[in-house]
Write a protein that holds these residues in place. Structure first.
Motif, PDB file in Angstrom:
ATOM      1  N   GLY A 519       0.813  -1.206   0.000  1.00  0.00           N
ATOM      2  CA  GLY A 519       0.000   0.000   0.000  1.00  0.00           C
ATOM      3  C   GLY A 519       0.842   1.250   0.000  1.00  0.00           C
ATOM      4  O   GLY A 519       0.291   2.366   0.027  1.00  0.00           O
ATOM      5  N   PRO A 538     -10.602   1.516  -1.175  1.00  0.00           N
ATOM      6  CA  PRO A 538     -10.779   0.126  -0.740  1.00  0.00           C
ATOM      7  C   PRO A 538     -11.804  -0.626  -1.550  1.00  0.00           C
ATOM      8  O   PRO A 538     -11.735  -1.851  -1.657  1.00  0.00           O
ATOM      9  CB  PRO A 538     -11.210   0.269   0.722  1.00  0.00           C
ATOM     10  CG  PRO A 538     -10.734   1.605   1.139  1.00  0.00           C
ATOM     11  CD  PRO A 538     -10.825   2.474  -0.078  1.00  0.00           C
ATOM     12  N   MET A 544      -5.141  -3.095  -2.254  1.00  0.00           N
ATOM     13  CA  MET A 544      -4.731  -1.820  -1.678  1.00  0.00           C
ATOM     14  C   MET A 544      -3.305  -1.451  -2.085  1.00  0.00           C
ATOM     15  O   MET A 544      -2.846  -0.351  -1.780  1.00  0.00           O
ATOM     16  CB  MET A 544      -4.830  -1.881  -0.152  1.00  0.00           C
ATOM     17  CG  MET A 544      -6.249  -2.049   0.368  1.00  0.00           C
ATOM     18  SD  MET A 544      -7.382  -0.762  -0.232  1.00  0.00           S
ATOM     19  CE  MET A 544      -6.663   0.688   0.516  1.00  0.00           C
ATOM     20  N   ARG A 739     -12.618  -4.380   3.064  1.00  0.00           N
ATOM     21  CA  ARG A 739     -11.321  -3.695   3.087  1.00  0.00           C
ATOM     22  C   ARG A 739     -11.436  -2.327   3.746  1.00  0.00           C
ATOM     23  O   ARG A 739     -10.477  -1.833   4.333  1.00  0.00           O
ATOM     24  CB  ARG A 739     -10.775  -3.571   1.660  1.00  0.00           C
ATOM     25  CG  ARG A 739     -10.257  -4.884   1.101  1.00  0.00           C
ATOM     26  CD  ARG A 739      -9.133  -4.626   0.104  1.00  0.00           C
ATOM     27  NE  ARG A 739      -9.548  -3.749  -0.974  1.00  0.00           N
ATOM     28  CZ  ARG A 739      -9.890  -4.156  -2.180  1.00  0.00           C
ATOM     29  NH1 ARG A 739      -9.872  -5.452  -2.451  1.00  0.00           N
ATOM     30  NH2 ARG A 739     -10.245  -3.315  -3.123  1.00  0.00           N
ATOM     31  N   GLU A 743      -8.641  -1.008   6.023  1.00  0.00           N
ATOM     32  CA  GLU A 743      -7.788   0.014   5.431  1.00  0.00           C
ATOM     33  C   GLU A 743      -8.201   1.430   5.810  1.00  0.00           C
ATOM     34  O   GLU A 743      -7.400   2.350   5.721  1.00  0.00           O
ATOM     35  CB  GLU A 743      -7.809  -0.132   3.898  1.00  0.00           C
ATOM     36  CG  GLU A 743      -7.391  -1.499   3.389  1.00  0.00           C
ATOM     37  CD  GLU A 743      -5.960  -1.836   3.774  1.00  0.00           C
ATOM     38  OE1 GLU A 743      -5.176  -0.901   3.981  1.00  0.00           O
ATOM     39  OE2 GLU A 743      -5.628  -3.040   3.886  1.00  0.00           O
TER      40      GLU A 743
END
Length: 1892
Positions: A519, A538, A544, A739, A743
């Motif tokens: 990421g 996301p 990611m 996610r 995230e």
């Protein structure tokens, strides 16, 4: 004797019962008196009762003494079978008895009786047997043990006393045990000869040995005939200590020494030898029957012994007694210390020092709370702790064990004071030595001994920049960290000592921090930098992570560096796309217009009433696509609910019913058929939502049914509108992790806490979809759910032109909403919105449903047919007016009425009673004559027997019935309480005087309780006792006293009026006692309740019990009569609230006698009782004794309620016996008698019956006999004369009664007689005899005339002639009444025959249930016929009597004929004049009514025009003058009506006030009604302008948001919209003014309601007035016609104004439609601008990737987009606004026309007023019309016209009542409309806030 020590008797020292009891009690009383010590006498300062002093010091203490019967003891007698009668009946004799044998039976003398509290009971042994005597000889004994086991240690507190019923034993011993009976020791011996029996035992207690065990002979010498109650004592501690001392201090010292002697657990009384008479040696069985033991009472007073360590004992659950130990002691007797309190040796408490003692409390060991017990160590002289806990050791648990160290951070007594060393062997210098430093005085307490590069207390960590001591690959070795300082925080080289992990920066990972995290990209070259974040969306990205250049990998049709945008022509579906609409259940399902207050989702909704349980059903059929097999959803319920209370406990049930693919049922989240139930509470709110918990697993390939059950909404009044169910993904409960949760937790939290709620509620959905942060969060979640962008696929038909190119269309990026044409909806613009129909390329057409006639604003999308409310005509059906209806639901069906929000109601006209099926607007059907009711299904009031031919008249007697109505079938009237008969014309038995003013119909017979039968008395007329002024009346406090004329017997005033005029200074005298009437020892009070005003008021009431109070409650009729029969005082209050009140014109109605007047024509309220014969009473009210009777002399205070007794006149009366009623003195004693009872002879009367004159007397009379008084010269018999006529015996030629004169022609009276005269005197004798004969005849004639003279009785002749004339009139009236009665009787017979035929028919049909009613009717009819027959017979008899008396009256009649003729002429003239006046008044009143009606209609129509004008006045503020002029017209019309009514008032003064009030109220009601129209028009106008302002504001704001603020032309548009906003604010201010006027209208409505109530009251007053007087005038009819013509002109002009107003309304409707189009245009502008903005955004994103952002400025400066917006949107919008301005100008023209019409109307009204004035002038000039004259004629014509007036006025009053009810309904409707307007104004205010 020395004084007793203080408290001597307050502890355990009890008075010894027996010989010392009396003397000691006296001593104790003396001590109390001398010391005045309440404390001592009441035991309130008892020593040793408290174990702890008030200062906390321990003291010796013990429990309170108790008697043995209250102690838990066990009593045994051994041998067990020794009790008398225990097994068999035993016999015995008492010592001294000879042969009086007694016996014992079972349970008669049980052992328990020795210790009970019941008197006269005893335990008794069997008698001593000879065999036992012999077996123990020569020392004979009869041993019995009586044992009391106390089950714990006790201490004796007083003497032990044994009370024997037998002789006291010759020998016995008392023992005690201190070990629960294991061993015994003697306390005292008892023997007849101690020296012989116990030679070594002392016999006295010495001062030096108070605990000596002695033998006593004092109680063992009973013999002969001992009496029951002999006592044996054992001296307690008090008695023994008294042997030595009576000093208080010494007492407790001695008690301390001897207390152990008196302690015991058991006491045993061993009986050895019973009392005998020394005859036992003879071994005679009879003698041995006298030898036994019998004990009636064992008295032991003991203290629960606790070694002076407890003040009380208690019983355990198993029945044991234990001490409640104090002083830290324990044990049953507190004989030991508590386990942890052995720091000193245990000791019992001590009584010393006196009265306080010494506790010797146990002391706690010092073990620092680490031990549970300790042991006293005699060597150390303190306690040693046992078994130290918590890893401690030592004498006091003050040290730690080895391998533990002290925790210096906690106190020494803390359980964690010793901590384990826990050294790490791999880090120790010597792995075997695991001890640590535990000396508190040394540093580093707990430190282990570490090797090199190792640190920490436990030696389990490497030193900084080293790691790995405990790693498996190199245990015991610390290695260097070697961190990459560019990737570590603060360039650190210090790593985790266990695993070597360096402290990496946020975006960096790896043990030495040498690479970027997933990421992130681009590892930093400098220590101050981080890796750069990929920041992939996301949901929009597949991962990611990004590449080394920061580019994310996007899902299909999603673009952007971060994958945060959808491609053009694509969209990301809204999360609420998964939505279900209602499809069934118990709630109606419908649609409605989409409006800001009701932002439905554009489809249907269910309306669930609050009452009862309701169900809404939903279905999901599944789709052939898959997002996630086990996806969790939160189900949201979109709804609206008004009010303040929640609808709690709603249940949502989810059931899987099938699937679209071959998948297992488990994949559907639940087994098929299994119901999952969720519970929610629906809180009040508009277009809101609630999320059901917990989430449910939904597989969208499966089919489901959902059922929402709403419980009964308790206290709820508003329906619940269920819009839809939505399914929103649940992030927290997902089977796979979103996610966004991992995230972007903040975004996920935003979704869960805010966005999901905003999206669910329709009122906030738009905000959530279009504004950050929710729009971004929803895009992210939607992208992760749907995995790709979806094609827009807008409908080319319904989408705005130029939004689609080559089959691809622009739509909203989130949700995919296409840009729709007007009236079109749906995401794809493929359906008509609710409220529109006829989907086409031009959009959809507005339904335009009537807001009242349609259920909502929606219609059929194909035909446009609105959904009409109940019974409202749809297209093609005939309406109530007979016309064909359209699709807009604007009229009722034929034969229905009541068009409104609830639909229409069926007329339901009755076939028999109505003339047609169609009713009017109020629901009134057209009825046949005599038939009424809204449906024409009932008879009118006063009619019955409903049928197709009409109804019959009730003919209820108005005087006797409660109403003129009757039973609908039988015609039986509702009678007042005291009235009977089917028509209520007859008083019940015991009542008389049927009168309409009597609330009970008839008044009760009083008769002084001598009868219950009476009738109205003849011979009385009504008489008013009146005083015009009260000046000179006596004053009694705050009241004035009426003179004597008002007092006395006023029983005839029962039920009559008593009145007075009072001049009041205040407006109310409610509940004031204004009139007081006293009599018969009681007081009646009249409290005024009717409203009064300041000034002169007529205060009047009737003398009925209901109106008066006697002792604060209504008197009975009998009490009322009693007081009225002897009134002693009548007062009127003339001082009220300290202010003097003028009282005048006091009138009391009563009756006075008038000969010849019948009750029917005179006063009918005087009773004529049929008195009981036995009571010997008489009089009209049985108020006096009958003839020949008197009041009883034996009854004191004799009253008229008592019976009478016969007069006692000794049988010597002339004719009927007569005596004084009160005194009994005889009044008609026979001649010759005298005396109170005629018991004596009168003067000169003799004889046993006093009936003979004595000699020399004559002329037996009332005064006795008169002296004969004979002439001594002319008589020959001396003093004797005839006893009857008194004639004396005369000498020759002597005459005269007294013989005192000579005969004619004789003279010279001497003893020898008289001498004859000369012969010449004989010549005149014949003439003299003739004259004497004539004189005699004349004298006889005069005597006859005098004897027959009735002048006194009959009265003056002239008066008699006048009375005769009136009698003849009454006779004629009576004959007429008789004829009418006969006709009425015949009518009733006919009616009876008809009824009988009807009933017979009903009976034949089987209606046997009516038989009682028929029998009642037959009975009543029979009574009626009997009464009528009786009256007819009486009439015939009267007529015969009249004809019999005709001849004597002929001459009188002839002389009066001319007088009667004259009277009849006068009467005829008066009747004619009255008839003319009545006709004239009727005509003028009809004319006035017609003028009023026409004026009302004109006013209604003109006010409509005024309303239309007012709408534009409020909008443009330029027609204020018109409003004023119309208001003036209103006032003029009201003045005209009031003036006309005032002129009519001269004709009928008493009805004027009522009519004026009615007209004023009607005018005000009309104003309110038109105000409602005015407000409605204003509201419609405002709605149009509100829409216009909304269009303008939306255009401006959205245009500003769509293009950059730098665009010059858009800025100009914003400036214009701001101006429009200001205009809108002005409109809202004007709406506030409307709101104020609404409030004023509400107040006026309330006033109207009050006025209507007042109108009804005044109408009733008018009815009463008109019943008494009714006049009309006829001469003005032609003038009224002229006025009518003028009014018609006004009507024509008003119609013109109405037409102009209608045109104005049409113009305003066009303006509203124009505004709606402008709003739609603005929406399109927003869509285009949004699309352009999206394009710019996408170009900007591309520029960032290519690094060419500098070129974007050139693109942004171009004016292509603003120009397009200006051309396609703003210019058309401006044209629409210009068109609206033209409409307004047209409306202004209409206003001017209305102004002209109003001016013409004003002129017509003035002409009407002039005509009305002229008409009234003519009325006043009618010849012979005079108000005073008419008033004087009222009483004469009243009875002749009463019936006619009553009937006609009843109809009029009924009409007034109906009008009042209609007006009340209208006021209620006005309030409803006002409430609707208030809601609309609130909507306006909401719009204002949104704009501002």
């Amino acid at each position: 004797m020395s004084a007793a020590p203080p408290g001597y008797m307050s502890d355990h020292r009890y008075i010894d019962r027996g010989k010392s009891e009396t003397s000691f009690s006296i001593q104790w009383i003396v001590y109390c008196v001398v010391l005045f010590s309440v404390i001592i006498c009441t035991n309130s300062a008892v020593p040793y009762r408290n174990c702890v002093s008030s200062t906390g010091q321990n003291m010796a203490c013990y429990a309170s003494p108790e008697s043995v019967e209250n102690i838990n003891t066990t009593l045994t007698v051994t041998p067990p079978d020794v009790t008398c009668g225990q097994t068999t009946t035993d016999y015995y004799l008492r010592l001294g008895d000879v042969v009086s044998t007694q016996n014992c039976t079972k349970d008669q003398h049980t052992k328990e009786m020795m210790v009970d509290v019941t008197p006269n009971t005893r335990w008794q042994s069997k008698t001593w047997s000879i065999s036992q005597y012999d077996s123990t000889f020569p020392d004979p004994q009869y041993p019995i043990n009586i044992t009391l086991s106390f089950n714990k240690t006790y201490r004796m507190a007083a003497n032990l006393t044994l009370t024997f019923n037998s002789g006291r034993p010759r020998e016995m011993i008392i023992y005690k045990s201190v070990d629960n009976g294991a061993t015994w020791e003697p306390l005292q011996y008892y023997a007849k000869d101690c020296n012989n029996e116990y030679p070594n035992v002392p016999t006295v207690i010495g001062a030096d040995n108070l605990t000596a065990v002695i033998c006593t002979e004092a109680y063992s010498k009973d013999s002969g005939n001992p009496k029951p109650g002999g006592k044996v004592f054992f001296s307690g501690p008090t008695e023994r200590i008294k042997v030595k001392t009576e000093d208080d201090a010494m007492y407790y010292a001695e008690l301390e020494n001897i207390k152990g002697f008196f302690e015991f657990t058991d006491i045993r009384i061993r009986l050895l030898q019973p009392a005998t008479d020394s005859k036992e040696t003879g071994r005679n069985m009879i003698d041995f029957l006298r030898y036994y033991y019998a004990i009636s009472d064992i008295t032991v007073t003991a203290i629960c012994s606790c070694n002076l360590h407890a003040a009380s004992c208690l019983s355990t659950l198993n029945g044991d007694t234990i001490c409640e130990c104090q002083h830290n002691t324990a044990g049953k007797d507190c004989e030991q210390c508590l386990p942890l309190y052995n720091n000193k040796q245990w000791r019992p408490g001590s009584f010393l020092p006196a009265r306080v003692g010494t506790a010797f409390a146990c002391e706690k060991c010092e073990c620092n709370d680490h031990a549970l017990s300790c042991t006293f160590n005699s060597t150390l002289n303190y306690g040693k702790c046992d078994n130290c806990l918590h890893n401690t050791t030592g004498m006091m648990c003050e040290q730690c064990l080895d391998t533990f160290y002290p925790n210096v951070a906690v106190p020494l007594n803390d359980t964690n004071v010793c901590l384990p060393c826990d050294c790490e062997p791999l880090g120790l210098l010597n792995p075997v030595d695991t001890k640590c430093q535990k000396n508190r005085t040394q540093p580093n307490i707990g430190q282990c001994t570490c090797k090199a590069n190792v640190t920490s207390r436990r030696c389990d960590k490497c030193q900084p920049e080293f790691y790995g001591l405990l790693l498996a690959e190199s245990p015991g070795t610390c290695k260097p960290c070697a961190c990459n300082t560019k990737g570590t925080q603060n360039n650190s080289n210090v790593c985790d000592s266990s695993n070597g992990q360096c402290p990496c920066k946020t975006s960096i990972e790896g043990r030495p921090c040498d690479k970027c995290k997933a990421g992130y990209f681009q590892f930093p070259a400098l220590s101050s930098e981080e890796c750069r974040s990929c920041a992939c969306d996301p949901g929009g990205s597949t991962t990611m992570s990004c590449d080394n250049f920061g580019m994310c990998t996007c899902i299909p049709h999603v673009t952007g560096t971060k994958c945060e945008q959808v491609e053009r022509y694509f969209y990301m579906p809204s999360l609420d796309e998964f939505i279900l609409q209602p499809e069934g259940g118990t709630c109606p399902i419908d649609g409605d217009l989409l409006t800001p207050p009701k932002p439905f989702d554009g489809s249907t909704f269910a309306t669930c009433d609050p009452s009862g349980e309701k169900v809404v059903e939903f279905k999901y059929l599944g789709v052939n696509e898959q997002f996630n097999v086990t996806w969790p959803y939160q189900i949201g319920i979109r709804f609206s609910l008004g009010g303040m209370t929640a609808r709690a406990g709603a249940r949502l049930e989810l059931t899987a019913t099938g699937n679209t693919q071959q998948i297992t049922a488990g994949s559907c989240g639940t087994t098929f058929g299994t119901v999952a139930t969720l519970t929610v509470n629906l809180e009040p709110g508009q277009s809101t939502a609630v999320m059901a918990r917990p989430p449910v697993i939904i597989d969208r390939r499966c089919a489901y049914t959902l059922k929402l059950t709403l419980p009964d909404h308790v206290n709820g009044t508003n329906p619940t509108l269920i819009d839809s169910l939505i399914f929103l993904p649940s992030l927290n409960d997902s089977g796979q992790a979103f996610r966004i949760m991992t995230e972007s937790s903040s975004a996920a939290s935003q979704y869960t806490s805010t966005c999901i709620g905003q999206l669910a509620a329709l009122r906030t959905r738009r905000t959530a979809m279009t504004t950050t942060p929710c729009s971004k969060v929803l895009h992210t979640v939607s992208a992760e759910v749907y995995k790709e962008g979806k094609a827009c696929q807008c409908s080319p038909v319904g989408t705005v032109d130029n939004t689609c190119q080559n089959g691809q269309c622009d739509c909203a990026p989130l949700g995919g909403q296409c840009t729709c044409k007007p009236g079109v909806g749906g995401r794809r613009c493929d359906v008509c919105l609710p409220g529109y129909y006829n989907f086409s390329s031009a959009g959809c057409t507005a339904c335009d449903c009537d807001p009242y006639g349609s259920a909502n604003g929606a219609c059929n999308i194909t035909t446009g047919q609105c959904k009409c409310r109940l019974n409202i005509a749809v297209a093609g059906q005939l309406d109530a007016s007979g016309n064909a209806s359209d699709t807009r639901c604007r009229a009722c069906l034929a034969n229905y009425y009541g068009f409104g929000p609830s639909g229409c109601v069926e007329c339901g006209c009755n076939n028999d009673g109505s003339t047609g099926k169609q009713c009017n607007l109020t629901g009134q059907c057209p009825c046949k004559p005599t038939i009424g009711g809204m449906k024409c299904d009932v008879c009118e009031d006063s009619y019955y027997n409903f049928n197709a031919s009409g109804c019959q008249k009730c003919e209820c007697d108005p005087n006797g019935s409660t109403a003129l109505t009757c039973h609908a079938l039988s015609g039986v009237c509702n009678c007042k309480d005291n009235v009977q008969g089917s028509k209520c014309y007859q008083c019940k038995a015991g009542f008389f005087n049927l009168a309409g003013y009597n609330p009970r119909g008839c008044q009760p017979c009083f008769c002084f309780n001598h009868s219950s039968i009476c009738a109205a008395a003849d011979g009385f007329i009504e008489n008013n006792i009146t005083s015009a002024t009260t000046t000179g009346w006596a004053v009694d406090g705050t009241s004035i006293v009426a003179p004597e004329v008002y007092l006395g017997d006023k029983s005839s005033s029962y039920g009559q009026l008593i009145s007075a005029d009072m001049f009041l200074t205040g407006s109310s005298v409610s509940q004031e006692s204004l009139i007081t009437l006293r009599g018969a020892g009681a007081e009646l009070v009249y409290r005024h309740t009717a409203p009064t005003t300041a000034g002169r008021n007529l205060i009047q009431t009737r003398l009925y019990p209901e109106n008066w109070l006697l002792n604060n409650q209504n008197p009975s009729p009998n009490q009322m009569y009693s007081i009225l029969s002897s009134v002693t005082q009548l007062t009127f209050k003339n001082v009220i609230n300290s202010t003097r009140t003028e009282v005048s014109t006091v009138t009391m109605v009563t009756a006075t006698a008038s000969a010849g007047v019948t009750a029917q024509l005179g006063a009918s309220f005087v009773e004529n009782c049929t008195c009981n014969v036995a009571g010997r009473v008489g009089g009209l009210s049985c108020e006096k004794c009958g003839e020949g009777n008197r009041r009883s002399a034996s009854v004191q205070n004799d009253t008229r309620f008592d019976v009478c007794v016969a007069c006692d006149c000794s049988g010597r009366t002339s004719g009927q016996v007569q005596c004084n009623e009160t005194t009994g003195i005889c009044l008609n004693c026979r001649n010759g008698t005298t005396g109170d009872k005629c018991e004596n002879c009168s003067a000169n009367v003799v004889g046993s019956d006093c009936n003979t004159c004595a000699n020399g007397f004559w002329g037996l009379g009332a005064d006795g006999c008169r002296d004969c008084n004979c002439s001594t010269t002319g008589t020959t018999a001396g003093t004797f004369c005839n006893k009857t006529n008194g004639q004396c015996v005369c000498a020759p030629h002597v005459t005269g009664r007294q013989c005192n004169k000579c005969e004619d022609n004789y003279h010279n009276l001497t003893a020898s007689g008289c001498q004859e005269c000369d012969q010449c005197y004989k010549l005149v004798m014949k003439e003299t005899d003739k004259l004497r004969g004539l004189l005699t005849n004349m004298t006889n004639t005069l005597s006859t005339l005098n004897a027959n003279d009735d002048t006194k009785r009959l009265g003056n002749f002239v008066d008699r002639v006048d009375n005769a004339s009136r009698s003849l009139d009454r006779l004629l009236n009576f004959l007429n009444d008789a004829n009418a009665e006969e006709a009425r009787t015949q009518s009733m017979i006919d009616q009876f025959n008809n009824t009988l035929m009807t009933l017979t028919s009903d009976l034949n049909a089987g209606n046997s249930s009516d038989l009682p009613l028929i029998q009642q009717l037959i009975q009543e009819t029979t009574l009626t016929l009997t009464g009528a027959s009786s009256k007819r017979d009486q009439t015939i008899a009267n007529i015969r009597n009249i004809y019999t008396a005709k001849e004597p009256l002929t001459q009188i009649w002839t002389s009066l004929a001319s007088l009667v003729a004259s009277l009849k002429e006068v009467q005829t003239y008066l009747m004619s004049l009255s008839t003319d006046a009545s006709s004239q008044v009727n005509a003028i009143m009809a004319t006035v009514d017609e003028i009023e009606r026409i004026a009302t209609v004109s006013l209604n129509k003109s006010i409509v025009d005024y309303s239309a004008a007012g709408n534009l006045i409020v909008l443009h503020r330029n027609t204020t003058t018109d409003i004023t002029r119309l208001d003036n017209i209103d006032s003029v019309l009201e003045t005209v009506s009031t003036t006309a009514l005032a002129e009519a008032e001269r004709i009928q003064a008493k009805s004027n006030s009522t009519l004026a009030t009615a007209i004023r109220l009607q005018n005000e009601s009309i104003q309110f009604n038109n105000l409602d129209l005015k407000l409605q028009e204003l509201n419609n106008t405002f709605l149009a302008f509100r829409n216009t302002s909304a269009v303008t504001k939306d255009s401006a704001v959205k245009g500003k948001a769509d293009v950059d603020s730098k665009a010059t032309r858009v800025a100009i548009a914003i400036s214009n919209s701001e101006q429009q906003r200001m205009n809108t604010n002005n409109i809202i201010k004007q709406c506030n003014d409307i709101n104020a006027r609404i409030a004023a209208a509400e107040r006026q409505a309330e006033d109207a309601k009050l006025n209507s109530q007042k109108l009804f009251q005044e109408a009733e007053f008018m009815r009463d007035t008109m019943l008494n007087f009714e006049t009309r005038a006829l001469a003005v009819e032609q003038q009224a016609v002229m006025s009518l013509a003028s009014a018609m002109a006004v009507t024509t002009e008003s119609q013109k104004v109405i037409d102009d107003s209608a045109a104005l309304v049409t113009t305003m409707a066009t303006s509203q439609q124009t505004s709606s189009l402008a709003l739609e245009t603005a929406r399109q502008a927003k869509t285009v601008a949004q699309s352009q903005n999206d394009a710019i955004t996408r170009v900007a994103a591309t520029a960032i990737q290519l690094g060419i952002m500098s070129d974007l400025t050139v693109y942004q400066n171009k004016s292509i987009i603003p120009s397009t917006i200006n051309t396609t949107i703003l210019v058309p919008a401006k044209a629409k606004c210009d068109s609206t301005t033209a409409d307004v100008a047209g409306a202004t023209t209409v206003i001017n026309a209305a102004d002209t019409g109003a001016t013409n109307l004003d002129a017509d009204v003035l002409r009407t007023q002039a005509e009305a004035s002229r008409v009234l002038g003519i009325i006043m000039n009618v010849p012979g019309l005079n108000v005073a004259t008419i008033e004087s004629l009222k009483n004469q014509v009243e009875k002749l016209k009463g019936q006619f007036n009553r009937d006609s006025l009843t109809v009029a009053i009924n009409n007034l009542i109906t009008a009042h009810a209609a007006q009340t309904t209208w006021l209620d409707d006005l309030k409803t409309k006002k409430a609707n307007l208030e809601r609309q104004v609130n909507d306006m205010k909401l719009l204002e806030r949104q704009i501002s």
